[in-house]
Scaffold this active site. Sequence first.
Site, mmCIF file in Angstrom:
data_model
loop_
_atom_site.group_PDB
_atom_site.id
_atom_site.type_symbol
_atom_site.label_atom_id
_atom_site.label_comp_id
_atom_site.label_asym_id
_atom_site.label_seq_id
_atom_site.Cartn_x
_atom_site.Cartn_y
_atom_site.Cartn_z
ATOM 1 N N MET A 1 0.830 -1.101 0.090
ATOM 2 C CA MET A 1 -0.090 0.067 0.044
ATOM 3 C C MET A 1 0.976 1.214 -0.043
ATOM 4 O O MET A 1 1.936 1.197 0.488
ATOM 5 C CB MET A 1 -0.952 -0.013 1.273
ATOM 6 C CG MET A 1 -2.108 1.117 1.104
ATOM 7 S SD MET A 1 -2.469 1.486 2.934
ATOM 8 C CE MET A 1 -1.036 2.340 3.533
ATOM 9 N N CYS A 2 0.481 2.383 -0.591
ATOM 10 C CA CYS A 2 1.027 3.529 -0.732
ATOM 11 C C CYS A 2 0.190 4.612 -0.510
ATOM 12 O O CYS A 2 -0.952 4.595 -0.566
ATOM 13 C CB CYS A 2 1.765 3.813 -2.137
ATOM 14 S SG CYS A 2 2.918 2.325 -2.494
ATOM 15 N N GLY A 3 1.105 5.846 -0.166
ATOM 16 C CA GLY A 3 0.477 7.311 -0.443
ATOM 17 C C GLY A 3 0.803 7.555 -1.683
ATOM 18 O O GLY A 3 1.903 8.125 -1.867
ATOM 19 N N GLN A 63 8.826 4.104 -5.276
ATOM 20 C CA GLN A 63 7.856 4.748 -6.322
ATOM 21 C C GLN A 63 8.200 6.393 -6.223
ATOM 22 O O GLN A 63 8.455 7.099 -5.138
ATOM 23 C CB GLN A 63 6.708 4.719 -5.952
ATOM 24 C CG GLN A 63 6.032 3.201 -6.055
ATOM 25 C CD GLN A 63 4.581 2.965 -6.074
ATOM 26 O OE1 GLN A 63 3.980 3.725 -6.773
ATOM 27 N NE2 GLN A 63 4.041 2.178 -5.179
ATOM 28 N N ASN A 76 -0.888 2.361 -5.602
ATOM 29 C CA ASN A 76 -1.536 2.048 -4.336
ATOM 30 C C ASN A 76 -2.340 0.918 -4.447
ATOM 31 O O ASN A 76 -3.599 1.056 -4.588
ATOM 32 C CB ASN A 76 -2.222 3.203 -3.893
ATOM 33 C CG ASN A 76 -2.951 3.012 -2.387
ATOM 34 O OD1 ASN A 76 -2.200 2.039 -1.615
ATOM 35 N ND2 ASN A 76 -3.979 3.581 -2.041
#
Length: 602
Positions: A1-3, A63, A76
Site C-alpha cells: 500500500m502507498c500514499g 515509487q 496504491n
Amino acid sequence: MCGIFCLLSLSPTHFEWDKTVYGHLKRRGPNSSRDLTVTNGNPCYQCIFSAHVLHMRGLLTAQPVQDDKGNVLVWNGEVFGGVTVIPEENDTAVVSQCLSSCSSSSEILSVLSSIQGPWGFVYYQRAGDYLWFGRDFFGRRSLLWKIDAEVLMLSSSAWQEVPAVGVYRIDLKAATVSGTMTFEVYPWAHAENDVPSSCIQTISESIPNSCTAVMNHSGLVLSSPVCPLNMSIPESLSETVIHPNSHLSFKDLEQLLASKEKNDEVNFLIDALSKAVRRRVLCLPFESQGSSPFINSRASVAILFSGGIDSMILAALADRHIPAHEPIDLLNVAFKLQEPKMQTESAKKQRKHKNKPTDSKTNEAGLRTSCPFDVPDRITGKAGLKELQDLNPERRWNFVEINVTQEELQKMRQERICHLVYPLDTVLDDSIGCAVWFAARGTGFIREGGEQSPFTSSAKVILTGIGADEQLAGYSRHRARFKTSGHEGLIQELAMELGRISSRNLGRDDRVIGDHGKEARFPYLDENVVSYLNSVPVWEKADLSLPRGVGEKLLLRLAAKQLGLGKSAVLPKRAMQFGSRIAKMENSHEKASDKCTRLLTG
C-alpha cells in the site's frame, strides 16, 4: 500500500506542498518516499509525482516507478490474482512492466481488467502524452481529486473522491492547446452495451464546469471482474411472512445444513472465502522480536474483531493459513461508558425492583460488566475469543482491548481523524471512522494469567469484514425492504449496496486504516467471493422470513457452523457504532445521516 500524489499543471507553475496532505501520505507509506517531476515544453505541461511506500511483498520498490520509455507509475494496490506475481516479486514493479508493454488503450484496459485486488493508480504514458488514473471496481483504495482551472491534483488523501465508475484518461496535448481538461472515461461494464447511463452524470457532478467528462470515443470498457447479480425471484416461497418462532438457535442451523444442496452451497462459500483470506495473509514481511522466528514472534495479521459472525469467520479461516507459531491479533475497540445521571429515590427503587432477579454486574454469558469499557462488542469479543481458543488452543490469540476515553476521542478526531474521514461528513461517518481509526492503531492491552500488559499490534495487514452485510442482507434496512417489497425489493437493495460501497465506506476506511502505516484488506470483497455470492439466488443467501440472528446472512451462518464455530454463528447483527458504544459518547439524539459538526476541519 502507498500514499500517492500527482499534480498536473497545463502551464509552468511553482508548486509548494500542502504540509497536511504530505503528512497524511507519509504516514501511509513509512518505508520509502520519493518525488519525480516530468515536464514537456511542447506542448507545455508539468506532472509532479510523489509516492510513499508501505513495503508488503518482494523487494522494496521505491515509487514513482519510471521505465526506460519515460512512462511513470504511482500505484496504491495489491495484486491477488489475474496477473502473475511470484512471492519474490513486487507487484508495483510487475504492474509497471505490464503497462510498459502496452501500445494501445485497449491493451492498458486489458491489463487493468485482469488485475484482481484493490488498487488506485496514476500512470503517465509518454507515448501519446496521456495521463491515466482510476480506482478498482469496488473502490477499495482511496483516490481523491481537486481541480482548479488548469491544475489537477490526485491523492490518496484530501479533497473529493474520484468516482469508482472506471478509469480516466487525459489527452495532455489536447488539454494544453485548449487550456481545459477533458476526462475520457473507460467505464466498468459486463459488455460494451451494458454501460450505466448515469456514469457520465456521476462524474460531471464531481468536476467544475470548466472541465468535461465524456465517454471514450472508441467505446472501450473495462471488463467487470464479477458476474452480474442473480435477479431471479422465487415462485413458491412466501414473500414477506415472518417466521413465528423468534427463538431459532444454533441447533436450527444443523437442521438447515441437512440437505445436500445447502451443504454444497456452504462448502463453495467456505472454499471461496478461504482462498480469499489465504491470498491476503501470505507472503508478508515477517516480524520477530527474538532471534528465532519461533520465539516471541509478533503478528503480521490483525482482524477488526467484535466476536460477531463476520470477524469470527475471518479469524477461523486466517487460522488455517497463518503459520502455527505466529500470533493473530484480534483488535477490539471500546469507548468508555458514561456515568449514569442522578436518579430520584423512587426511580431507583422501581429499577431495583424491576431488575431484582438478575445481577446487574453480569450479562447472560456470565461475564462481569461493571467495567466502564464492558461494551457489547467487548463482551461478544471475549466470548468469540473463547470459541477460537477452543478451535485451536495451540494458536496464540492476542485479544487486544483498545479502550478510548471521550477526551482522547475528541483530541484525535480534531488532530487526525476528521481530515481522513473527509469528504464524508455524517454522524455515521464520524462514528465508524473514529472507531476504525482507534482499532487499527492497535494500542491497548492484553491479559495473560490474570494480569494485563500494555500492547501495541505490530501487524501491517488488517482484515475487515466489510462487504458481508452488503451482499448477504445483514442490515435492518434489508429486512424492512423485504417486508414492504418482498424478494424483488430486497434484490434491488442489494444491487444498490455494492454499487455505492466505494463512496460510502471503502475510501474512508482505506484512509483511516492507512494513516497508521497499515493496510486494510477485504476478503468478503474478493472478486471470486463476490462472483459466487452474486450467482446464488437471494433466498439461498438470506431468508428474512426467519428471525434476527438466523435469517440475515443465513449462508454465512451455516458456513460458521460448518467451520466449528458456536454461539457466534447466531449472534444478531450489531453495528460497530453501537457495539463499541461510540454512538453513546456524543449527542444521543443525532441521526446517523445528520451532518456532523464535530468533523469540521476549519
